[in-house]
Design a protein around this motif. Structure first.
Motif, PDB file in Angstrom:
ATOM      1  N   THR A 210      42.236  44.205  64.959  1.00  0.00           N
ATOM      2  CA  THR A 210      42.354  45.388  65.820  1.00  0.00           C
ATOM      3  C   THR A 210      41.698  46.613  65.194  1.00  0.00           C
ATOM      4  N   HIS A 211      41.274  46.508  63.941  1.00  0.00           N
ATOM      5  CA  HIS A 211      40.713  47.651  63.224  1.00  0.00           C
ATOM      6  C   HIS A 211      39.294  47.430  62.719  1.00  0.00           C
ATOM      7  N   LEU A 212      38.883  46.180  62.550  1.00  0.00           N
ATOM      8  CA  LEU A 212      37.608  45.888  61.891  1.00  0.00           C
ATOM      9  C   LEU A 212      36.799  44.885  62.694  1.00  0.00           C
ATOM     10  N   SER A 213      35.489  44.912  62.478  1.00  0.00           N
ATOM     11  CA  SER A 213      34.637  43.867  63.053  1.00  0.00           C
ATOM     12  C   SER A 213      34.915  42.561  62.308  1.00  0.00           C
ATOM     13  N   SER A 214      34.422  41.484  62.838  1.00  0.00           N
ATOM     14  CA  SER A 214      34.641  40.169  62.225  1.00  0.00           C
ATOM     15  C   SER A 214      34.085  40.108  60.799  1.00  0.00           C
ATOM     16  N   SER A 215      32.883  40.632  60.596  1.00  0.00           N
ATOM     17  CA  SER A 215      32.287  40.575  59.252  1.00  0.00           C
ATOM     18  C   SER A 215      33.030  41.493  58.285  1.00  0.00           C
ATOM     19  N   GLU A 216      33.453  42.668  58.751  1.00  0.00           N
ATOM     20  CA  GLU A 216      34.234  43.571  57.896  1.00  0.00           C
ATOM     21  C   GLU A 216      35.576  42.941  57.527  1.00  0.00           C
ATOM     22  N   MET A 217      36.185  42.288  58.506  1.00  0.00           N
ATOM     23  CA  MET A 217      37.477  41.656  58.280  1.00  0.00           C
ATOM     24  C   MET A 217      37.361  40.544  57.234  1.00  0.00           C
ATOM     25  N   GLU A 218      36.337  39.736  57.322  1.00  0.00           N
ATOM     26  CA  GLU A 218      36.156  38.656  56.353  1.00  0.00           C
ATOM     27  C   GLU A 218      35.936  39.215  54.951  1.00  0.00           C
ATOM     28  N   LYS A 219      35.212  40.319  54.846  1.00  0.00           N
ATOM     29  CA  LYS A 219      34.990  40.955  53.542  1.00  0.00           C
ATOM     30  C   LYS A 219      36.308  41.462  52.967  1.00  0.00           C
ATOM     31  N   VAL A 220      37.130  42.099  53.788  1.00  0.00           N
ATOM     32  CA  VAL A 220      38.422  42.616  53.328  1.00  0.00           C
ATOM     33  C   VAL A 220      39.324  41.460  52.893  1.00  0.00           C
ATOM     34  N   ILE A 221      39.323  40.378  53.652  1.00  0.00           N
ATOM     35  CA  ILE A 221      40.160  39.226  53.298  1.00  0.00           C
ATOM     36  C   ILE A 221      39.698  38.594  51.991  1.00  0.00           C
ATOM     37  N   ARG A 222      38.395  38.493  51.776  1.00  0.00           N
ATOM     38  CA  ARG A 222      37.884  37.985  50.491  1.00  0.00           C
ATOM     39  C   ARG A 222      38.322  38.895  49.347  1.00  0.00           C
ATOM     40  N   THR A 223      38.254  40.204  49.583  1.00  0.00           N
ATOM     41  CA  THR A 223      38.679  41.159  48.557  1.00  0.00           C
ATOM     42  C   THR A 223      40.168  40.991  48.259  1.00  0.00           C
ATOM     43  N   LEU A 224      40.981  40.814  49.292  1.00  0.00           N
ATOM     44  CA  LEU A 224      42.416  40.599  49.089  1.00  0.00           C
ATOM     45  C   LEU A 224      42.677  39.318  48.305  1.00  0.00           C
ATOM     46  N   ASN A 225      41.967  38.256  48.634  1.00  0.00           N
ATOM     47  CA  ASN A 225      42.127  37.000  47.894  1.00  0.00           C
ATOM     48  C   ASN A 225      41.745  37.176  46.426  1.00  0.00           C
ATOM     49  N   ASP A 226      40.622  37.838  46.181  1.00  0.00           N
ATOM     50  CA  ASP A 226      40.185  38.095  44.798  1.00  0.00           C
ATOM     51  C   ASP A 226      41.206  38.950  44.053  1.00  0.00           C
ATOM     52  N   LEU A 227      41.735  39.964  44.721  1.00  0.00           N
ATOM     53  CA  LEU A 227      42.728  40.842  44.109  1.00  0.00           C
ATOM     54  C   LEU A 227      43.996  40.071  43.758  1.00  0.00           C
ATOM     55  N   GLY A 228      44.446  39.225  44.675  1.00  0.00           N
ATOM     56  CA  GLY A 228      45.644  38.426  44.423  1.00  0.00           C
ATOM     57  C   GLY A 228      45.454  37.436  43.289  1.00  0.00           C
ATOM     58  N   GLU A 229      44.338  36.723  43.311  1.00  0.00           N
ATOM     59  CA  GLU A 229      44.070  35.748  42.256  1.00  0.00           C
ATOM     60  C   GLU A 229      43.886  36.427  40.905  1.00  0.00           C
ATOM     61  N   GLY A 230      43.159  37.529  40.893  1.00  0.00           N
ATOM     62  CA  GLY A 230      42.942  38.253  39.639  1.00  0.00           C
ATOM     63  C   GLY A 230      44.233  38.797  39.062  1.00  0.00           C
ATOM     64  N   THR A 231      45.072  39.343  39.925  1.00  0.00           N
ATOM     65  CA  THR A 231      46.364  39.865  39.469  1.00  0.00           C
ATOM     66  C   THR A 231      47.236  38.741  38.943  1.00  0.00           C
ATOM     67  N   GLY A 232      47.251  37.623  39.658  1.00  0.00           N
ATOM     68  CA  GLY A 232      48.035  36.471  39.212  1.00  0.00           C
ATOM     69  C   GLY A 232      47.575  35.946  37.862  1.00  0.00           C
ATOM     70  N   LYS A 233      46.278  35.823  37.673  1.00  0.00           N
ATOM     71  CA  LYS A 233      45.749  35.342  36.394  1.00  0.00           C
ATOM     72  C   LYS A 233      46.064  36.313  35.258  1.00  0.00           C
ATOM     73  N   PHE A 234      45.910  37.604  35.525  1.00  0.00           N
ATOM     74  CA  PHE A 234      46.208  38.614  34.504  1.00  0.00           C
ATOM     75  C   PHE A 234      47.675  38.531  34.085  1.00  0.00           C
ATOM     76  N   LEU A 235      48.568  38.501  35.076  1.00  0.00           N
ATOM     77  CA  LEU A 235      50.000  38.458  34.761  1.00  0.00           C
ATOM     78  C   LEU A 235      50.398  37.145  34.095  1.00  0.00           C
ATOM     79  N   HIS A 236      49.766  36.049  34.506  1.00  0.00           N
ATOM     80  CA  HIS A 236      50.071  34.756  33.878  1.00  0.00           C
ATOM     81  C   HIS A 236      49.677  34.770  32.405  1.00  0.00           C
ATOM     82  N   ASN A 237      48.553  35.398  32.082  1.00  0.00           N
ATOM     83  CA  ASN A 237      48.131  35.492  30.673  1.00  0.00           C
ATOM     84  C   ASN A 237      49.090  36.339  29.852  1.00  0.00           C
TER      85      ASN A 237
END
Length: 90
Positions: free
Chosen positions: A9-36
């Protein structure tokens, strides 16, 4: 609400996919950092906010997140995945 439905409702399809990739990267990176730093954590929850340019910001990291909000989604696969991790952490 599913993230794609929310963002559509806020972004185009390509913008939305970019934001979702960024969220996935942020989640995985945070998880790896905290796990270490704290190897005992089996799952975390991130509360994320966005600025006006759709840059995500971590508001809070939960080390014992409440999984039941995922049970409200139509697609229960994420809820089942989170519950599997929660059971493995015990």
């Amino acid at each position: 609400m599913d993230v794609k439905r929310l963002l559509a409702t806020h972004l185009s399809s390509s913008e939305m996919e970019k934001v979702i990739r960024t969220l996935n990267d942020l989640g995985e990176g945070t998880g790896k950092f905290l796990h270490n730093k704290y190897p005992g954590f089996r799952q975390i929850g991130l509360d994320i906010g966005f600025d006006r340019t759709w840059t995500p910001w971590i508001i809070e990291v939960n080390t014992n997140p409440d999984p039941y909000i995922f049970n409200q989604l139509t697609d229960k696969s994420m809820y089942h995945k989170v519950m599997k991790y929660k059971r493995a952490a015990k």
